[in-house]
Design a protein around this motif. Structure first.
Motif, PDB file in Angstrom:
ATOM      1  N   ASN A  62      45.317   3.608  14.102  1.00 61.12           N
ATOM      2  CA  ASN A  62      44.885   4.777  13.333  1.00 61.12           C
ATOM      3  C   ASN A  62      43.552   4.472  12.668  1.00 61.12           C
ATOM      4  OD1 ASN A  62      48.243   4.730  12.815  1.00 61.12           O
ATOM      5  ND2 ASN A  62      47.290   6.519  13.735  1.00 61.12           N
ATOM      6  N   ALA A  63      42.552   4.324  13.497  1.00 58.78           N
ATOM      7  CA  ALA A  63      41.197   4.086  13.014  1.00 58.78           C
ATOM      8  C   ALA A  63      40.250   4.836  13.945  1.00 58.78           C
ATOM      9  CB  ALA A  63      40.887   2.595  13.009  1.00 58.78           C
ATOM     10  N   GLY A  64      39.039   5.064  13.477  1.00 61.67           N
ATOM     11  CA  GLY A  64      38.075   5.862  14.236  1.00 61.67           C
ATOM     12  C   GLY A  64      37.914   5.361  15.665  1.00 61.67           C
ATOM     13  N   ALA A  65      37.630   6.289  16.574  1.00 64.28           N
ATOM     14  CA  ALA A  65      37.555   5.955  17.994  1.00 64.28           C
ATOM     15  C   ALA A  65      36.315   5.118  18.309  1.00 64.28           C
ATOM     16  CB  ALA A  65      37.542   7.227  18.823  1.00 64.28           C
ATOM     17  N   ALA A  66      36.497   4.204  19.260  1.00 63.71           N
ATOM     18  CA  ALA A  66      35.378   3.392  19.741  1.00 63.71           C
ATOM     19  C   ALA A  66      34.441   4.255  20.577  1.00 63.71           C
ATOM     20  CB  ALA A  66      35.901   2.229  20.574  1.00 63.71           C
ATOM     21  N   ARG A  67      33.194   3.854  20.644  1.00 67.43           N
ATOM     22  CA  ARG A  67      32.245   4.447  21.591  1.00 67.43           C
ATOM     23  C   ARG A  67      31.494   3.288  22.237  1.00 67.43           C
ATOM     24  NH1 ARG A  67      29.643   9.562  18.142  1.00 67.43           N
ATOM     25  NH2 ARG A  67      31.656  10.471  17.629  1.00 67.43           N
ATOM     26  N   ALA A  68      30.737   3.646  23.270  1.00 64.34           N
ATOM     27  CA  ALA A  68      29.900   2.620  23.895  1.00 64.34           C
ATOM     28  C   ALA A  68      29.062   1.950  22.799  1.00 64.34           C
ATOM     29  CB  ALA A  68      28.992   3.259  24.932  1.00 64.34           C
ATOM     30  N   TRP A  69      28.959   0.663  22.854  1.00 60.56           N
ATOM     31  CA  TRP A  69      28.125  -0.092  21.906  1.00 60.56           C
ATOM     32  C   TRP A  69      27.342  -1.094  22.736  1.00 60.56           C
ATOM     33  CZ3 TRP A  69      26.336  -4.609  20.074  1.00 60.56           C
ATOM     34  CH2 TRP A  69      26.000  -4.748  18.702  1.00 60.56           C
ATOM     35  N   ARG A  70      26.070  -0.877  22.842  1.00 60.64           N
ATOM     36  CA  ARG A  70      25.125  -1.778  23.522  1.00 60.64           C
ATOM     37  C   ARG A  70      25.838  -2.821  24.386  1.00 60.64           C
ATOM     38  NH1 ARG A  70      19.701  -4.048  20.448  1.00 60.64           N
ATOM     39  NH2 ARG A  70      18.445  -4.275  22.312  1.00 60.64           N
ATOM     40  N   ALA A  71      25.857  -2.618  25.681  1.00 59.30           N
ATOM     41  CA  ALA A  71      26.546  -3.476  26.654  1.00 59.30           C
ATOM     42  C   ALA A  71      28.057  -3.502  26.408  1.00 59.30           C
ATOM     43  CB  ALA A  71      25.979  -4.897  26.650  1.00 59.30           C
ATOM     44  N   PRO A  72      28.693  -2.319  26.527  1.00 60.57           N
ATOM     45  CA  PRO A  72      30.108  -2.224  26.161  1.00 60.57           C
ATOM     46  C   PRO A  72      30.975  -3.324  26.778  1.00 60.57           C
ATOM     47  CG  PRO A  72      29.262  -0.064  26.700  1.00 60.57           C
ATOM     48  CD  PRO A  72      28.166  -1.052  27.035  1.00 60.57           C
ATOM     49  N   GLY A  73      31.720  -4.008  25.935  1.00 63.54           N
ATOM     50  CA  GLY A  73      32.654  -5.037  26.385  1.00 63.54           C
ATOM     51  C   GLY A  73      32.024  -6.387  26.659  1.00 63.54           C
ATOM     52  N   HIS A  74      30.743  -6.425  26.950  1.00 60.60           N
ATOM     53  CA  HIS A  74      30.128  -7.686  27.374  1.00 60.60           C
ATOM     54  C   HIS A  74      29.925  -8.711  26.253  1.00 60.60           C
ATOM     55  CE1 HIS A  74      28.864  -6.868  31.713  1.00 60.60           C
ATOM     56  NE2 HIS A  74      29.587  -5.835  31.343  1.00 60.60           N
ATOM     57  N   PRO A  75      29.447  -8.291  25.066  1.00 67.15           N
ATOM     58  CA  PRO A  75      29.313  -9.315  24.018  1.00 67.15           C
ATOM     59  C   PRO A  75      30.663  -9.942  23.674  1.00 67.15           C
ATOM     60  CG  PRO A  75      28.053  -7.356  23.437  1.00 67.15           C
ATOM     61  CD  PRO A  75      28.891  -6.991  24.633  1.00 67.15           C
ATOM     62  N   GLN A  76      31.712  -9.101  23.672  1.00 67.42           N
ATOM     63  CA  GLN A  76      33.046  -9.634  23.391  1.00 67.42           C
ATOM     64  C   GLN A  76      33.465 -10.609  24.498  1.00 67.42           C
ATOM     65  OE1 GLN A  76      32.091  -6.407  23.391  1.00 67.42           O
ATOM     66  NE2 GLN A  76      33.477  -5.073  22.222  1.00 67.42           N
ATOM     67  N   ALA A  77      33.287 -10.174  25.746  1.00 63.62           N
ATOM     68  CA  ALA A  77      33.675 -11.021  26.874  1.00 63.62           C
ATOM     69  C   ALA A  77      32.896 -12.329  26.867  1.00 63.62           C
ATOM     70  CB  ALA A  77      33.439 -10.276  28.185  1.00 63.62           C
ATOM     71  N   SER A  78      31.623 -12.240  26.505  1.00 63.62           N
ATOM     72  CA  SER A  78      30.777 -13.435  26.465  1.00 63.62           C
ATOM     73  C   SER A  78      31.286 -14.406  25.403  1.00 63.62           C
ATOM     74  CB  SER A  78      29.330 -13.031  26.170  1.00 63.62           C
ATOM     75  OG  SER A  78      28.562 -14.161  25.817  1.00 63.62           O
ATOM     76  N   PHE A  79      31.601 -13.873  24.224  1.00 68.09           N
ATOM     77  CA  PHE A  79      32.112 -14.737  23.155  1.00 68.09           C
ATOM     78  C   PHE A  79      33.402 -15.425  23.600  1.00 68.09           C
ATOM     79  CE2 PHE A  79      35.374 -14.714  19.705  1.00 68.09           C
ATOM     80  CZ  PHE A  79      34.974 -15.891  19.090  1.00 68.09           C
ATOM     81  N   LEU A  80      34.320 -14.680  24.217  1.00 65.63           N
ATOM     82  CA  LEU A  80      35.601 -15.256  24.632  1.00 65.63           C
ATOM     83  C   LEU A  80      35.396 -16.308  25.722  1.00 65.63           C
ATOM     84  CD1 LEU A  80      37.713 -11.949  24.837  1.00 65.63           C
ATOM     85  CD2 LEU A  80      37.655 -13.586  22.943  1.00 65.63           C
ATOM     86  N   MET A  81      34.664 -15.927  26.757  1.00 68.18           N
ATOM     87  CA  MET A  81      34.520 -16.807  27.923  1.00 68.18           C
ATOM     88  C   MET A  81      33.680 -18.042  27.598  1.00 68.18           C
ATOM     89  SD  MET A  81      35.573 -16.899  31.058  1.00 68.18           S
ATOM     90  CE  MET A  81      35.327 -18.123  32.326  1.00 68.18           C
ATOM     91  N   GLU A  82      32.563 -17.811  26.911  1.00 67.76           N
ATOM     92  CA  GLU A  82      31.678 -18.943  26.616  1.00 67.76           C
ATOM     93  C   GLU A  82      32.323 -19.902  25.617  1.00 67.76           C
ATOM     94  OE1 GLU A  82      29.001 -19.820  28.051  1.00 67.76           O
ATOM     95  OE2 GLU A  82      27.906 -18.091  28.831  1.00 67.76           O
ATOM     96  N   SER A  83      33.204 -19.386  24.764  1.00 67.86           N
ATOM     97  CA  SER A  83      33.921 -20.274  23.853  1.00 67.86           C
ATOM     98  C   SER A  83      34.869 -21.170  24.637  1.00 67.86           C
ATOM     99  CB  SER A  83      34.712 -19.464  22.817  1.00 67.86           C
ATOM    100  OG  SER A  83      33.844 -18.762  21.957  1.00 67.86           O
TER     101      SER A  83
END
Lengths: 698, 210
Positions: free
Chosen positions: A320-341
């Motif tokens: 119950n929080a505001g909806a996500a929208r595309a954010w500069r390279a959607p999903g990629h910064p998160q994926a990069s943080f997870l994978m590169e870690s």
């Protein structure tokens, strides 16, 4: 036309050079008019009343007091009685009044009663409720990862979290709407897609699309959150209709942050294995995250590196929080943080060279070369060979990470170029400038091929009355518009040469434009001034258009970044010292604005690493930091030295708006480990998190 | 960094309170903030009082020109400039003194226009980014911002230009560090800081050379 190529950089005046943006003077002098700056005669001010509860049913709405207030011209209910409100900040009612102050008083006078229900506002709390978690989507390759855990040289099993982040476009979402007739209207919208909004709003309002003009000459940032006019856009149009006057409805900072979109979070439980030589062997991971009340969350994982054996389950969590929208390279910064870690943890466990192992586990020669170059520029050999062994108060370290992105263009656009008998040149295309320099791209390409000074070209963008163009997302803008502009100016130039050829006694094919003249190629003695040729044009001058030529662009860009940090081990404060960003850019139209884009991506990526974190209050379900004060972003004192290397790869245009933001956070976290031997697995890396991680280690 | 200098010259506290109806002026951290205190904060303003009543005459001197306005006392200098006078260089972003996009000069010193009430700005010389130069005839600072590409979307730019201009006015010999510190009250979301610092240093050099 098949032979069309971009200009040889050795011969160009503007294209592929550093060119200050043509609309810079208006922006620095305060005369550039953004949507927020529009003030129309008789204009009213709109305000939206928002639900204060994270999950509630509307029982009754009483707008009578608001309607009775002097200066209030329209009141509309946006939610019906019985409607479910799914986050704190959802729209309930709206007013239009003579002034913003009256509008504020009026929404406060609206009485709403709610039946409040229990909510869940964060992924970590909501995932405990099975009804809020989608059935996992599983992706797998190779053998069962389980068989590698006992035999691999290095195995890690950890949890990682990257929080929800805001866009914080400095110009909030909003619109100024004016009805010009019953079925005809003009609106100013802060949007990344003027044509998209024209379709969206005209459809919703039931008027012909050509009767709605959408204008966005300047916009104060979008970062993916401004594709549509949204519910506030349609509401503003309805208020304007009801009041019979133009209405301006700009969200305030609170509204923008709770209702204007966000970048979703990512929580991962992961087990991974690496062979003694650094080859990735296997990954097993469960990923969770929230797009807000809806479903469909996901990030690309495993990211970039080839993992022969993996099993990844993605769980989308409804909150119950505001909806996500595309954010500069959607999903990629998160994926990069997870994978590169994960990759970095394995590398460090084996004591291997992070650059060499990264090169070994991915297949792009470009990226490999970028890692090599970046390592040389930052001084990779200066990194700590034994992280965690330093003893001083301030400890420095270097980390790296890589990125991938599309950035190719899309068809369907049209650019018009007009050359007057007076020598005036106009070029128009219905694109928009988020701050990337799109208007300058139009002027540069036209000026280059007509051999004119930049200021001679009037570049017109940001209106739906101009030729169609794609929305500015996915880093597609330049690769979509530049080929179209090029084709348009070549068509117009061909007409110019038709007029000039008989005047100069040569064939049109022998002509060129250079330094304000039309001349026989390589023979300036046979030439006329540009204006002299224009004066001989047929009545009406030249009016040509061009469409997209896919041969002038190419998607698929790679990047590598290195970050050096200094950790104050007495306070846990992390100070970025230097960033080297090597970014594949294809053929850069404007090197100056392309570099700015890379710097900007790095700065936002540092914010993700160190500061940015949407904080929800679990008991009340409201965002605690819907402002620019406690939602912190990078400011002047945190900015490190940023060295940008535009890595020219080929002679076709590629977009780079998004990729530079992808690897920065991961490289920063890896640098903190390299400096101190402390692995931060929850972003952002605040001083407390550093101490927590230090404590967990010992 | 704006240096707040509340200097209520032309409006007595009594007159201000009368004009504001049931309002109170609170001075916190040097900024003047008006807060409604008539019971529940969600109550509407006093019946019938909002549209025309309670307006006060306000005289503002902006970029050398004098403007007469009738405003509710709660109207900020920023809203008065932007919505009433259509001087829209200063931008409204956070509306609470976090971002610096609304920075203007008040008697030569940078202040946040969103934390300054219009009634309180009377008697001061207000200079906005429009007062430094025009697109055709830019100031050295403005010129340097364009040349160094110290802007992207441009929404923060008037604030940065104003902050840097004020810093160089205060100390024409300001070094890199001082100029960076001058920008610490401003936020740029596009992340163009490095080029802002370059532009500031460049402008300082040019202004000294001139």
């Amino acid at each position: 036309m098949q032979d069309v190529r971009w200009n040889d950089p050795k011969t160009t005046q503007y294209v592929n050079k550093h060119v200050p943006r043509v609309d810079g003077p208006g922006k620095v002098a305060g005369t550039a008019k953004y949507t927020f700056d529009i003030v129309l005669p008789g204009m009213l001010y709109g305000k939206i009343l928002r639900c204060p509860h994270a999950l509630a049913t509307v029982q009754a709405i009483d707008t009578s007091a608001a309607k009775a207030m002097p200066g209030v011209r329209a009141v509309i209910e946006m939610a019906r009685e019985g409607a479910t409100m799914r986050y704190a900040g959802q729209e309930v009612a709206a007013v239009a009044a003579d002034s913003e102050e009256i509008a504020l008083d009026a929404i406060r006078a609206i009485r709403v009663s709610y039946d409040v229900q229990s909510h869940a506002v964060t992924t970590l709390t909501a995932m405990k409720d099975a009804s809020r978690v989608s059935a996992p989507e599983e992706q797998a390759r190779g053998q069962d990862p389980g068989q590698f855990w006992s035999s691999a040289a290095a195995v890690i099993e950890e949890e990682y979290y990257c929080p929800v982040r805001g866009h914080l476009c400095l110009e909030s979402h909003g619109i100024v709407f004016r009805w010009d007739a019953d079925d005809r209207a003009t609106c100013w919208v802060s949007t990344q897609a003027v044509h998209g909004v024209a379709g969206e709003l005209s459809g919703g309002l039931g008027i012909p699309q050509e009767n709605l003009t959408v204008i966005c000459e300047y916009m104060g940032g979008g970062f993916g959150s401004k594709f549509g006019a949204g519910v506030e856009g349609a509401t503003c149009a309805r208020l304007a209709k009801a009041a019979g006057k133009p209405v301006k409805l700009m969200l305030d900072r609170y509204e923008d942050q709770v209702a204007g979109g966000n970048a979703p979070d990512a929580y991962m439980k992961c087990k991974a294995a690496m062979a003694a030589d650094g080859k990735l062997l296997a990954i097993e991971a469960d990923l969770y995250g929230t797009n807000g009340p809806g479903r469909g969350w996901g990030v690309p994982f495993p990211y970039i590196y080839g993992v022969p054996n993996f099993r990844v389950r993605t769980h989308s969590v409804s909150t119950n929080a505001g909806a996500a929208r595309a954010w500069r390279a959607p999903g990629h910064p998160q994926a990069s943080f997870l994978m590169e870690s994960v990759v970095d943890e394995l590398i460090c466990k084996l004591g291997l060279d992070g650059v060499k192992v990264r090169q070994m586990n991915q297949g792009s020669q470009v990226r490999s070369a970028q890692l090599e170059l970046g390592a040389a520029k930052i001084g990779w050999e200066r990194r700590n060979k034994n992280p965690g062994q330093a003893t001083g108060r301030y400890q420095r370290g270097i980390g790296c990470a890589v990125s991938t992105w599309g950035g190719g263009g899309r068809g369907g656009s049209r650019c018009d170029v007009k050359i007057g008998q007076d020598g005036s040149v106009w070029a128009g295309i219905g694109t928009q400038d988020l701050g990337t320099g799109a208007r300058t791209v139009v002027a540069m390409i036209v000026a280059e091929d007509l051999g004119l000074p930049l200021e001679r070209v009037k570049a017109d963008i940001g209106k739906s009355s101009l030729g169609s163009s794609v929305g500015s997302g996915g880093s597609v803008t330049t690769a979509s518009i530049a080929p179209t502009i090029k084709m348009a100016v070549l068509a117009a130039r061909a007409r110019l040469f038709e007029t000039a050829a008989p005047l100069l006694g040569v064939t049109a094919g022998e002509l060129e434009c250079a330094k304000g003249r039309v001349q026989a190629r390589g023979n300036p003695s046979k030439s006329l001034r540009f204006e002299e040729v224009c004066a001989k044009l047929p009545a009406g001058g030249i009016s040509e258009s061009g469409s997209w030529n896919g041969a002038l662009q190419q998607g698929g860009v790679a990047g590598a970044q290195f970050v050096e940090v200094e950790v104050d081990t007495w306070t846990g404060n992390v100070r970025p010292i230097k960033v080297v960003a090597v970014q594949d850019c294809g053929y850069a139209i404007n090197r100056l604005t392309a570099e700015s884009q890379v710097i900007g991506g790095v700065i936002q990526g540092l914010g993700m690493a160190l500061l940015e974190d949407r904080r929800m209050d679990v008991p009340t379900g409201r965002q605690l930091n819907a402002n620019i004060e406690s939602y912190r972003v990078i400011g002047a004192m945190e900015v490190p030295d940023v060295e940008v290397v535009l890595f020219d790869t080929h002679d076709k245009v590629a977009g780079i708006g998004e990729p530079p933001v992808i690897p920065t956070a991961a490289a920063t976290i890896n640098a903190i480990y390299n400096a101190t031997g402390v692995r931060i697995r929850t972003l952002p890396a605040t001083p407390k998190r550093w101490f927590d991680a230090l404590g967990a280690k010992s | 960094m704006p240096e707040d200098s509340p200097n209520r010259r032309s409006l007595s506290r009594r007159k201000f309170l009368r004009g504001a109806g049931t309002a109170i002026a609170v001075t916190g951290a040097g900024a003047l903030i008006s807060t409604k205190v008539n019971g529940d904060a969600t109550e509407p303003a006093e019946q019938g009082g909002t549209a025309q009543e309670g307006l006060v005459d306000v005289t503002l001197k902006v970029n050398g020109k004098t403007h007469q306005l009738k405003l509710q006392p709660r109207v900020t200098l920023l809203d008065a400039l932007r919505e009433r006078l259509q001087i829209t260089g200063p931008k409204k972003v956070c509306d609470r003194g976090n971002c610096g996009a609304c920075t203007v000069l008040r008697d030569g010193k940078p202040v946040y226009a969103c934390l300054t009430l219009a009634v309180d700005a009377q008697g001061s010389e207000i200079t906005t980014v429009e007062g430094f130069g025009t697109p055709e005839k830019m100031s050295e600072v403005q010129q340097a911002f364009v040349e160094k590409d110290a802007l992207m979307c441009g929404f923060c730019t008037p604030g940065f230009v104003t902050a840097v201009t004020a810093a160089l006015k205060k100390n024409p010999n300001a070094d890199n560090e001082e100029l960076r510190r001058a920008c610490r009250g401003n936020i740029c979301r596009c992340g163009t800081f490095n080029r802002v610092f370059e532009a500031a240093v460049e402008a300082a050099k040019k202004m000294k050379g001139a």
